[in-house]
Design a protein around this motif. Structure first.
Motif, short mmCIF file in Angstrom:
data_model
loop_
_atom_site.label_atom_id
_atom_site.label_comp_id
_atom_site.label_asym_id
_atom_site.label_seq_id
_atom_site.Cartn_x
_atom_site.Cartn_y
_atom_site.Cartn_z
N GLU A 212 -5.06 3.89 -5.83
CA GLU A 212 -5.05 2.55 -5.22
C GLU A 212 -6.46 2.02 -5.09
O GLU A 212 -7.38 2.76 -4.71
N ASN B 241 -2.32 1.10 -8.31
CA ASN B 241 -1.99 -0.06 -7.48
C ASN B 241 -3.27 -0.82 -7.13
O ASN B 241 -4.22 -0.23 -6.63
N GLY C 233 0.31 -4.60 -8.50
CA GLY C 233 -0.34 -5.11 -7.30
C GLY C 233 -0.48 -6.61 -7.31
O GLY C 233 0.21 -7.33 -8.05
N ASN D 64 -8.71 6.37 -4.29
CA ASN D 64 -8.37 5.55 -3.14
C ASN D 64 -9.63 4.79 -2.75
O ASN D 64 -10.43 5.26 -1.94
N THR E 131 -8.53 -1.44 -3.47
CA THR E 131 -8.49 -2.65 -2.66
C THR E 131 -9.86 -3.29 -2.66
O THR E 131 -10.86 -2.62 -2.38
N THR F 9 0.81 -1.21 0.00
CA THR F 9 0.00 0.00 0.00
C THR F 9 0.84 1.27 0.00
O THR F 9 1.98 1.29 0.48
N ARG F 10 0.23 2.33 -0.51
CA ARG F 10 0.84 3.66 -0.50
C ARG F 10 -0.04 4.65 0.27
O ARG F 10 0.23 5.84 0.25
#
Length: 238
Positions: free
Chosen positions: A154, A178, A227, A133, A156, A59-60
């Motif tokens: 990013e 990512n 990723g 994000n 997730t 993660t960033r």
């Protein structure tokens, strides 16, 4: 604004490879009768801890660190309870996991609000729309980006799905996105004039690209996807 390209860490790749090899060896020894593995005690919490560590390393963002830490904590609690070191009834434990998920959502929303406030203070135009994000946990998330200066971000997805539509956005040079999917799926839709570069690592999962190659001689626009996909999938298409 051109995003600086970051190479994948070979040490991280080696750790992933060694973990997969070790897990495969444990299953092999169990099938041969040389070990007696309990899926509840050994495998499930170990996978949760490993996935959490991988998320923290990848993660960033602060919210990504919170998600990774929550996975590590959940795996550790399950393992300690199953081994008899933690005496908490499951009727008490699963509500605690729900509370922890709610706390993670609150922390993420607080972080996003501070980011928006900082962006407004610096007068950076479309900062909130130029980066993403996204965190989808046991649910779905759909978002459309209209920024003409997309800079990456990013995503997730844990036991959930995320659909990011970038077909009306644009890139000034190069952007890095990512991705992290665990038992979940991520779909990214891109314009036909973008070149997609896959640099992800699938673990019992897959990356799939269904984009049309951009026309020769056009403006060079590159979207780099990095990723990990663990027991999940990532699809990129126009």
């Amino acid at each position: 604004m051109r995003t600086r390209r970051r190479e994948r860490n070979p040490a991280t790749q080696m750790i992933i490879g060694l973990f997969v090899i070790g897990l495969g060896m444990l299953f092999l020894l169990d099938n041969l009768g040389w070990l007696d593995l309990d899926l509840r005690i050994h495998v499930v919490p170990t996978v949760l801890i490993a996935v959490g560590i991988l998320k923290v390393m990848q993660t960033r963002t602060q919210s990504g660190t919170v998600v990774g830490g929550a996975l590590i904590l959940a795996g550790a609690v399950i393992m300690l309870k199953s081994l008899g070191f933690l005496y908490i009834d499951w009727r008490v434990l699963w509500p605690l996991f729900i509370i922890a998920a709610g706390v993670a959502v609150v922390v993420k929303s607080t972080i996003n609000r501070k980011t928006l406030e900082q962006g407004s203070a610096s007068l950076d135009k479309d900062v909130s729309d130029s980066t993403v994000n996204i965190t989808a946990i046991m649910g779905g998330y759909k978002n459309r980006i209209l920024s003409q200066d997309f800079r990456g971000g990013e995503i997730t997805a844990i036991m959930g799905g995320s659909d990011l539509d970038l077909r009306q956005a644009s890139i000034n040079g190069e952007a890095v996105l990512n991705l992290f999917a665990f038992c979940g799926g991520i779909t990214v839709k891109v314009p036909i004039d973008w070149t997609v570069v896959m640099e992800g690592t699938p673990i019992m999962g897959g990356f799939e690209e269904k984009t049309v190659p951009p026309a020769a001689g056009g403006v060079h626009k590159r979207l780099i996807l990095r990723g990990y996909v663990i027991m999940g999938g990532v699809e990129v298409r126009n």
